[in-house]
Scaffold this motif. Structure first.
Motif, PDB file in Angstrom:
ATOM      1  N   UNK A 131      18.666  13.468  -5.746  1.00  0.00           N
ATOM      2  CA  UNK A 131      19.816  12.711  -4.793  1.00  0.00           C
ATOM      3  C   UNK A 131      19.128  12.295  -3.987  1.00  0.00           C
ATOM      4  N   UNK A 132      17.967  13.208  -3.099  1.00  0.00           N
ATOM      5  CA  UNK A 132      17.383  12.762  -2.133  1.00  0.00           C
ATOM      6  C   UNK A 132      16.667  12.024  -2.662  1.00  0.00           C
ATOM      7  N   UNK A 133      15.778  11.595  -3.531  1.00  0.00           N
ATOM      8  CA  UNK A 133      14.887  11.020  -4.391  1.00  0.00           C
ATOM      9  C   UNK A 133      15.539   9.356  -4.096  1.00  0.00           C
ATOM     10  N   UNK A 134      16.870   9.555  -5.284  1.00  0.00           N
ATOM     11  CA  UNK A 134      17.333   8.398  -4.460  1.00  0.00           C
ATOM     12  C   UNK A 134      18.022   7.724  -3.858  1.00  0.00           C
ATOM     13  N   UNK A 135      18.480   8.509  -3.207  1.00  0.00           N
ATOM     14  CA  UNK A 135      18.290   7.602  -1.729  1.00  0.00           C
ATOM     15  C   UNK A 135      17.381   7.512  -0.808  1.00  0.00           C
ATOM     16  N   UNK A 136      16.637   7.615  -1.461  1.00  0.00           N
ATOM     17  CA  UNK A 136      14.882   7.193  -0.690  1.00  0.00           C
ATOM     18  C   UNK A 136      14.608   5.794  -0.869  1.00  0.00           C
ATOM     19  N   UNK A 137      14.686   5.562  -2.534  1.00  0.00           N
ATOM     20  CA  UNK A 137      14.490   4.893  -3.095  1.00  0.00           C
ATOM     21  C   UNK A 137      15.613   3.453  -3.167  1.00  0.00           C
ATOM     22  N   UNK A 138      16.842   3.767  -2.564  1.00  0.00           N
ATOM     23  CA  UNK A 138      18.121   3.089  -2.152  1.00  0.00           C
ATOM     24  C   UNK A 138      18.309   2.339  -0.879  1.00  0.00           C
ATOM     25  N   UNK A 139      17.194   3.321   0.353  1.00  0.00           N
ATOM     26  CA  UNK A 139      16.982   2.789   1.450  1.00  0.00           C
ATOM     27  C   UNK A 139      15.449   1.739   1.464  1.00  0.00           C
ATOM     28  N   UNK A 140      14.813   2.226   0.110  1.00  0.00           N
ATOM     29  CA  UNK A 140      13.915   0.702  -0.060  1.00  0.00           C
ATOM     30  C   UNK A 140      13.626  -0.478   0.072  1.00  0.00           C
ATOM     31  N   UNK A 193       7.807  10.914 -22.498  1.00  0.00           N
ATOM     32  CA  UNK A 193       7.647   9.731 -22.430  1.00  0.00           C
ATOM     33  C   UNK A 193       7.178   8.788 -21.734  1.00  0.00           C
ATOM     34  N   UNK A 194       6.368   7.629 -20.784  1.00  0.00           N
ATOM     35  CA  UNK A 194       7.070   7.141 -20.129  1.00  0.00           C
ATOM     36  C   UNK A 194       6.251   5.537 -19.877  1.00  0.00           C
ATOM     37  N   UNK A 195       7.288   4.655 -19.470  1.00  0.00           N
ATOM     38  CA  UNK A 195       6.898   3.521 -19.786  1.00  0.00           C
ATOM     39  C   UNK A 195       5.977   3.345 -19.298  1.00  0.00           C
ATOM     40  N   UNK A 196       4.421   2.052 -19.452  1.00  0.00           N
ATOM     41  CA  UNK A 196       3.784   1.846 -19.013  1.00  0.00           C
ATOM     42  C   UNK A 196       3.646   0.462 -18.063  1.00  0.00           C
ATOM     43  N   UNK A 197       4.737   0.293 -18.008  1.00  0.00           N
ATOM     44  CA  UNK A 197       4.714  -0.290 -17.063  1.00  0.00           C
ATOM     45  C   UNK A 197       5.300  -0.198 -15.844  1.00  0.00           C
ATOM     46  N   UNK A 198       5.907   0.994 -15.955  1.00  0.00           N
ATOM     47  CA  UNK A 198       6.685   1.726 -14.690  1.00  0.00           C
ATOM     48  C   UNK A 198       5.743   2.602 -13.787  1.00  0.00           C
ATOM     49  N   UNK A 199       5.030   2.997 -14.733  1.00  0.00           N
ATOM     50  CA  UNK A 199       3.979   4.613 -14.050  1.00  0.00           C
ATOM     51  C   UNK A 199       3.407   4.081 -13.779  1.00  0.00           C
ATOM     52  N   UNK A 259      11.493  -2.011  -5.925  1.00  0.00           N
ATOM     53  CA  UNK A 259      11.793  -0.364  -5.911  1.00  0.00           C
ATOM     54  C   UNK A 259      11.924  -0.547  -7.762  1.00  0.00           C
ATOM     55  N   UNK A 260      12.383  -1.634  -8.041  1.00  0.00           N
ATOM     56  CA  UNK A 260      12.146  -1.821  -9.988  1.00  0.00           C
ATOM     57  C   UNK A 260      11.073  -0.316 -10.587  1.00  0.00           C
ATOM     58  N   UNK A 261      10.297  -0.431 -10.302  1.00  0.00           N
ATOM     59  CA  UNK A 261       9.867   0.514 -11.386  1.00  0.00           C
ATOM     60  C   UNK A 261       9.710   1.631 -10.776  1.00  0.00           C
ATOM     61  N   UNK A 262       9.942   1.551  -9.089  1.00  0.00           N
ATOM     62  CA  UNK A 262      10.137   3.231  -8.993  1.00  0.00           C
ATOM     63  C   UNK A 262      11.374   3.503  -9.982  1.00  0.00           C
ATOM     64  N   UNK A 263      12.707   2.763  -9.781  1.00  0.00           N
ATOM     65  CA  UNK A 263      14.222   3.257 -10.663  1.00  0.00           C
ATOM     66  C   UNK A 263      13.830   3.153 -12.047  1.00  0.00           C
ATOM     67  N   UNK A 264      12.707   2.749 -12.448  1.00  0.00           N
ATOM     68  CA  UNK A 264      12.047   2.845 -14.248  1.00  0.00           C
ATOM     69  C   UNK A 264      11.782   4.191 -14.060  1.00  0.00           C
ATOM     70  N   UNK A 265      11.037   4.365 -13.298  1.00  0.00           N
ATOM     71  CA  UNK A 265      10.305   6.482 -13.672  1.00  0.00           C
ATOM     72  C   UNK A 265      11.095   6.982 -14.098  1.00  0.00           C
ATOM     73  N   UNK A 266      12.625   6.681 -13.333  1.00  0.00           N
ATOM     74  CA  UNK A 266      13.943   8.066 -13.288  1.00  0.00           C
ATOM     75  C   UNK A 266      14.288   7.136 -14.337  1.00  0.00           C
ATOM     76  N   UNK A 273       1.023  -1.296   0.116  1.00  0.00           N
ATOM     77  CA  UNK A 273      -0.028  -0.426  -0.587  1.00  0.00           C
ATOM     78  C   UNK A 273       0.944   0.905  -0.044  1.00  0.00           C
ATOM     79  N   UNK A 274       2.152   1.416   1.261  1.00  0.00           N
ATOM     80  CA  UNK A 274       2.379   2.393   1.171  1.00  0.00           C
ATOM     81  C   UNK A 274       3.260   2.405  -0.566  1.00  0.00           C
ATOM     82  N   UNK A 275       3.358   1.661  -1.413  1.00  0.00           N
ATOM     83  CA  UNK A 275       4.534   1.190  -2.464  1.00  0.00           C
ATOM     84  C   UNK A 275       3.265   2.381  -3.036  1.00  0.00           C
ATOM     85  N   UNK A 276       2.687   1.885  -3.272  1.00  0.00           N
ATOM     86  CA  UNK A 276       0.948   2.017  -4.667  1.00  0.00           C
ATOM     87  C   UNK A 276       1.743   3.967  -4.422  1.00  0.00           C
TER      88      UNK A 276
END
Length: 615
Positions: free
Chosen positions: A475-484, A541-547, A493-500, A453-456
């Protein structure tokens, strides 16, 4: 010439006489050697033996030897017991004892000494029983008698040492002379109830006075207790009653202090009492008494009141961050092995505080901040007050997990919203402070059971931040993703990294498309409407599976925008064949440039401003 000849004749005559003398001495020496050899031969032939013949009559001791010896030794023993001078030397007395043992009078001598020692001790106890002074004077008198008795027995043992070694040690069941003195002293103390009771009561009274804060003679107590130890009467005459009295004393004191003291003062008093009893134990008590004594004090003073004390004061101390008092409570409870009681009360406190916060739905905007504050205070208490005790840390973690998941999806959603708020930027906090805040957020995240639920919610908020350029720091965004990622794994976190990655690709694609437009912008037939050249389009342009999935909306776009869409689709088709683009106008933003009197004003808004732009 004549004189010289005479001298020569004389010298020749002298030399002749010397030669004859040497010949005679040689004959004499030879004769002596022959005689000596002959004598040695004769001695070998005759062998002489040394014979020891018994007395014709056996030696007899004097008729009055036994009486005189015992009388002299008895007078010496009595003089020693009266602390008087002995009329003869100790060496002479030792010889009398040695002679008595040699003449097989040892049993009678031992019996005589037995009677003298017992009579003396009995008389001393009779004198002691007849006096009835106050407690300390009585104990001083007992100590003096005991000191005299020990020194007297040492002198007596030195005189009768031969009896001790050559008779007593060889006869089973007989006490040696030192043990004999201890036996009589113990026997007549225990056979005299008045002395026994007054001795025990006197020591206990002195110890009670010391516990009450009065000054007492510790050396006197030490001397009496050592006497009882040597007499093998320490446990029977003192220790048993002492432990009972100690239990009564501290049971009464604890009840009194519960009524008049607060919880921190009660624990401080208990700590001081424990130190006092440890000092007392090392000062004059037998080492084996230490553990039973401290156990009695711990039980009566503290252990029986732990539930009441923790219920009464632990919550207040935690709320007020009184770390020193918390540390004292922890150390005392660990000492008496009652950490389980502290754990139960601490878990109850954590659940109560957390449930109260979650139960107030009007404070949703402050919920995560309050929980973080509570967690920070609890961490200080656990680390500094409770010495990082693993049992308490695990118990508190379980309590947080219990109460934070009672409200279903609400805590994960609010935590994601709080992260979104901080990721958009907080001018009151530095980057280092935001990093520290993310670490604390991850502590709460670990307790969530609804991590999906948090991830969504986090992904939806991240998408808006990226698309609307609202993120304060990549940098702060990537730090949070790294912690997750460290907490939940790469799949989380694969989808979050795909968004970046999409944002990076879109940035490069937009730059390439801008160069393409600049190349053909001067051609009059490139845009059907010449005004379209004034529009700057930035396509992502956004990848459908990530967003996150967005509903498809039907929108009527302005002709200028529609023309740019067509040009971008043509350009995108040349670079990526086989891909289909689905436009989401509802996610678009619009920046209007308004020129007024030479000044340019920028107005930024969402997609509905396109209608205003079209008008």
């Amino acid at each position: 010439m004549l004189s010289k000849r005479k001298k020569m004749k004389v010298s020749n005559r002298d030399s002749n006489q010397g030669n004859e003398t040497r010949k005679k001495s040689a004959r004499i020496s030879k004769t002596e050697i022959d005689l000596t050899a002959e004598t040695m031969k004769d001695s070998k032939k005759v062998k002489k033996k040394l014979e020891i013949k018994p007395f014709k009559t056996a030696p007899q001791i004097p008729v009055d030897f036994e009486k005189e010896t015992f009388d002299r030794l008895g007078r010496a023993v009595i003089a020693i017991q009266k602390n008087e001078a002995i009329s003869v030397s100790e060496e002479e007395l030792y010889r009398l004892v040695e002679n008595s043992v040699f003449h097989k009078l040892a049993p009678k001598l031992y019996e005589r000494l037995y009677e003298l020692c017992e009579t003396h001790v009995k008389n001393q106890m009779t004198i002691l029983q007849g006096k009835n002074p106050e407690v300390e004077a009585f104990l001083n008198r007992v100590a003096a008698i005991w000191t005299d008795h020990c020194s007297q027995m040492q002198v007596i043992r030195s005189i009768f040492l031969y009896l001790d070694r050559c008779y007593v040690l060889l006869v089973p069941g007989l006490r040696n002379i030192w043990q004999l003195g201890l036996h009589f002293f113990r026997k007549h103390i225990k056979s005299t109830p008045l002395i026994e009771n007054k001795l025990t009561r006197g020591i206990l009274d002195l110890i009670k006075q010391e516990r009450d804060g009065k000054s007492v003679d510790r050396d006197l107590i030490q001397q009496i207790l050592r006497m009882l130890t040597l007499l093998d009467a320490y446990g029977e005459l003192f220790e048993k009653d002492f432990l009972i009295e100690t239990g009564h004393y501290y049971a009464s004191e604890s009840e009194h202090f519960l009524e008049v003291c607060d919880v921190p003062s009660f624990f401080a008093h208990s700590e001081a009492r424990f130190k006092e009893e440890e000092e007392r134990s090392s000062c004059y008590l037998d080492p084996l008494t230490r553990r039973p004594l401290l156990t009695t004090v711990e039980n009566k003073l503290l252990r029986e009141h732990i539930p009441t004390l923790l219920e009464k004061g632990l919550c207040q101390l935690l709320d007020e961050d009184r770390i020193q008092e918390l540390n004292r409570i922890y150390n005392l409870l660990r000492r008496i092995q009652e950490i389980s009681a502290l754990k139960g009360r601490l878990v109850h406190y954590v659940k109560t505080k957390g449930s109260a916060v979650l139960g107030d739905s009007t404070r949703d905007s402050e919920l995560v901040s309050i929980l973080l504050e509570q967690r920070a205070k609890l961490d200080i208490a656990l680390n500094e007050g409770f010495n990082k005790d693993e049992i308490l840390i695990r118990a508190c973690g379980g309590a947080w997990e219990d109460f934070i998941n009672v409200s279903g999806s609400r805590p994960p959603e609010l935590l994601a919203k709080f992260c979104d708020q901080k990721m958009r930027g907080d001018k009151t906090m530095t980057y280092e402070e935001l990093e520290s805040l993310l670490d604390r957020i991850m502590v709460l995240f670990r307790y969530l059971q609804g991590k999906d639920i948090f991830e969504a919610f986090y992904k939806a908020d991240l998408a808006r931040r990226l698309l609307l350029s609202k993120s304060a720091s990549t940098e702060l965004e990537m730090s949070m993703i790294s912690k997750l990622k460290m907490e939940c794994g790469a799949g989380y976190t694969s989808k979050l990294e795909g968004m970046f990655r999409d944002m990076d690709l879109s940035s490069n694609l937009s730059a390439s498309y801008a160069l393409h437009l600049a190349k053909y912008r001067g051609e009059p037939d490139f845009f059907k409407n010449p005004k379209a050249q004034d529009v700057e389009a930035d396509v992502q342009v956004l990848t459908t599976g990530f967003w996150p999935s967005y509903p498809k909306t039907e929108s009527v776009l302005p002709p200028l925008i529609s023309e740019h869409i067509s040009k971008f689709e043509e350009y995108y088709g040349t670079k990526y064949q086989g891909r289909r683009i689905v436009w989401q106008p509802n996610l678009s933003t619009c920046v209007l440039k308004v020129r007024d009197y030479g000044k340019v004003f920028r107005v930024r808004g969402k997609g509905w401003l396109l209608k205003l732009f079209c008008a």
